[in-house]
Design a protein around this motif. Structure first.
Motif, PDB file in Angstrom:
ATOM      1  N   LYS A  56       0.855  -1.191   0.000  1.00 52.98           N
ATOM      2  CA  LYS A  56       0.000   0.000   0.000  1.00 52.98           C
ATOM      3  C   LYS A  56       0.887   1.236   0.000  1.00 52.98           C
ATOM      4  O   LYS A  56       1.734   1.407   0.876  1.00 52.98           O
ATOM      5  N   LEU A  57       0.679   2.072  -1.008  1.00 47.66           N
ATOM      6  CA  LEU A  57       1.453   3.308  -1.105  1.00 47.66           C
ATOM      7  C   LEU A  57       0.634   4.445  -0.505  1.00 47.66           C
ATOM      8  O   LEU A  57      -0.520   4.647  -0.879  1.00 47.66           O
ATOM      9  N   ALA A  58       1.229   5.179   0.395  1.00 46.09           N
ATOM     10  CA  ALA A  58       0.646   6.417   0.907  1.00 46.09           C
ATOM     11  C   ALA A  58       1.452   7.551   0.281  1.00 46.09           C
ATOM     12  O   ALA A  58       2.626   7.740   0.602  1.00 46.09           O
ATOM     13  N   ILE A  59       0.819   8.249  -0.661  1.00 48.50           N
ATOM     14  CA  ILE A  59       1.556   9.227  -1.461  1.00 48.50           C
ATOM     15  C   ILE A  59       1.175  10.645  -1.037  1.00 48.50           C
ATOM     16  O   ILE A  59      -0.001  11.014  -1.069  1.00 48.50           O
ATOM     17  N   TRP A  60       2.165  11.411  -0.651  1.00 49.81           N
ATOM     18  CA  TRP A  60       1.959  12.772  -0.153  1.00 49.81           C
ATOM     19  C   TRP A  60       2.388  13.751  -1.230  1.00 49.81           C
ATOM     20  O   TRP A  60       3.560  13.798  -1.610  1.00 49.81           O
ATOM     21  N   ASP A  61       1.441  14.538  -1.677  1.00 48.08           N
ATOM     22  CA  ASP A  61       1.678  15.528  -2.740  1.00 48.08           C
ATOM     23  C   ASP A  61       1.709  16.916  -2.104  1.00 48.08           C
ATOM     24  O   ASP A  61       0.844  17.251  -1.302  1.00 48.08           O
ATOM     25  N   THR A  62       2.672  17.703  -2.494  1.00 51.57           N
ATOM     26  CA  THR A  62       2.893  18.972  -1.802  1.00 51.57           C
ATOM     27  C   THR A  62       2.730  20.180  -2.718  1.00 51.57           C
ATOM     28  O   THR A  62       2.820  20.059  -3.932  1.00 51.57           O
ATOM     29  N   ALA A  63       2.540  21.320  -2.105  1.00 50.50           N
ATOM     30  CA  ALA A  63       2.466  22.577  -2.849  1.00 50.50           C
ATOM     31  C   ALA A  63       3.863  23.005  -3.261  1.00 50.50           C
ATOM     32  O   ALA A  63       4.772  23.090  -2.448  1.00 50.50           O
ATOM     33  N   GLY A  64       4.021  23.282  -4.568  1.00 52.81           N
ATOM     34  CA  GLY A  64       5.303  23.803  -5.026  1.00 52.81           C
ATOM     35  C   GLY A  64       5.454  25.278  -4.693  1.00 52.81           C
ATOM     36  O   GLY A  64       6.557  25.772  -4.474  1.00 52.81           O
ATOM     37  N   GLN A  65       4.335  25.990  -4.661  1.00 46.35           N
ATOM     38  CA  GLN A  65       4.381  27.429  -4.367  1.00 46.35           C
ATOM     39  C   GLN A  65       4.709  27.666  -2.912  1.00 46.35           C
ATOM     40  O   GLN A  65       4.019  27.176  -2.020  1.00 46.35           O
ATOM     41  N   GLU A  66       5.744  28.451  -2.714  1.00 49.58           N
ATOM     42  CA  GLU A  66       6.263  28.692  -1.369  1.00 49.58           C
ATOM     43  C   GLU A  66       5.162  29.155  -0.394  1.00 49.58           C
ATOM     44  O   GLU A  66       5.085  28.680   0.727  1.00 49.58           O
ATOM     45  N   ARG A  67       4.304  30.077  -0.847  1.00 47.46           N
ATOM     46  CA  ARG A  67       3.306  30.626   0.088  1.00 47.46           C
ATOM     47  C   ARG A  67       2.231  29.626   0.476  1.00 47.46           C
ATOM     48  O   ARG A  67       1.481  29.827   1.419  1.00 47.46           O
ATOM     49  N   PHE A  68       2.119  28.529  -0.284  1.00 47.38           N
ATOM     50  CA  PHE A  68       1.134  27.502   0.076  1.00 47.38           C
ATOM     51  C   PHE A  68       1.794  26.292   0.730  1.00 47.38           C
ATOM     52  O   PHE A  68       1.162  25.270   0.959  1.00 47.38           O
ATOM     53  N   ARG A  69       3.060  26.430   0.992  1.00 44.07           N
ATOM     54  CA  ARG A  69       3.808  25.303   1.556  1.00 44.07           C
ATOM     55  C   ARG A  69       3.642  25.258   3.062  1.00 44.07           C
ATOM     56  O   ARG A  69       3.862  26.245   3.742  1.00 44.07           O
ATOM     57  N   THR A  70       3.238  24.115   3.543  1.00 46.54           N
ATOM     58  CA  THR A  70       3.079  23.991   4.999  1.00 46.54           C
ATOM     59  C   THR A  70       3.892  22.791   5.460  1.00 46.54           C
ATOM     60  O   THR A  70       3.432  22.004   6.270  1.00 46.54           O
ATOM     61  N   LEU A  71       5.061  22.647   4.881  1.00 45.67           N
ATOM     62  CA  LEU A  71       5.844  21.447   5.172  1.00 45.67           C
ATOM     63  C   LEU A  71       6.488  21.523   6.540  1.00 45.67           C
ATOM     64  O   LEU A  71       7.182  22.471   6.858  1.00 45.67           O
ATOM     65  N   THR A  72       6.221  20.495   7.310  1.00 46.88           N
ATOM     66  CA  THR A  72       6.767  20.407   8.655  1.00 46.88           C
ATOM     67  C   THR A  72       7.634  19.154   8.699  1.00 46.88           C
ATOM     68  O   THR A  72       7.563  18.326   7.788  1.00 46.88           O
TER      69      THR A  72
END
Ligand code: GTP
Ligand code: MG
Length: 170
Positions: A56-72
């Motif tokens: 089972k793949l759990a795939i996390w897709d992220t915002a490329g735009q810096e202002r929408f990035r909420t990467l922790t």
């Protein structure tokens, strides 16, 4: 059948390179010419048949735009694989993958995370990054490499399957 493992995979890269489109093609076999840009983090799962088993793949897709990035740090934590996407019609998106690779170094806690560089949009006639340039970049950073088109679906399934195989054997 039995699911043997759940694997966490990240998709990262600059805005507009086609991260969400690659994911949509892979999980729903669909393509949207007016794909909305991603805000924050999106998440999809897919069960993949590999040899005699299922993963089972759990795939996390992220915002490329810096202002929408909420990467922790929790986004990166325990990810076994990362797909780093650039756009073959936009050289700068490949250059920018250097800083995404640095992010992975800083946040990712797994030392043997499997990385794949993917050149997307090969259906477009205008090329700024040759296949050889892509291969060279991937070799320099010791990652897997594939070219894809989310639009025509070329290479998309192979990308995920190659990544999963490599994770399993690592
Ligand atoms: P962010 O969410 O902002 O980080 O962007 P993204 O990397 O998720 O890009 P997205 O999937 O939203 O695609 C951006 C645009 O490129 C959309 O208009 C897509 O339809 C288009 N696109 C994506 N993949 C391809 C492809 O393989 N070929 C072509 N021709 N267009 C594509
Ligand atoms: Mg997106």
């Amino acid at each position: 059948g039995e699911i043997f493992a759940t694997l966490k995979v990240l998709i990262i890269g600059e805005s507009g390179v086609g991260k969400s489109s690659i994911l949509l093609r892979y999980t729903d076999d669909d393509f949207d010419h007016d794909q909305n840009l991603t805000i924050g983090v999106d998440f999809k799962t897919k069960v993949v048949d590999i040899d005699d088993g299922k993963v089972k793949l759990a795939i996390w897709d992220t915002a490329g735009q810096e202002r929408f990035r909420t990467l922790t740090p929790s986004f990166y934590r325990d990810a076994q694989g990362a797909i780093l996407v650039y756009d073959t019609s936009n050289k700068n998106t490949l250059v920018k993958l250097e800083s995404w690779l640095n992010e992975l170094e800083i946040y990712n806690t797994k030392p043997n995370m499997v990385k794949m560089v993917v050149g997307n949009k090969i259906d477009k006639p205008e090329r700024e990054v040759s296949r050889d340039d892509g291969i060279r970049f991937a070799r320099k950073h010791r990652t897997l490499f594939l070219e894809t088109s989310a639009k025509t679906s070329e290479g998309v399934k192979q990308a995920f399957e190659e990544l999963v195989r490599k994770i399993i054997e690592t």
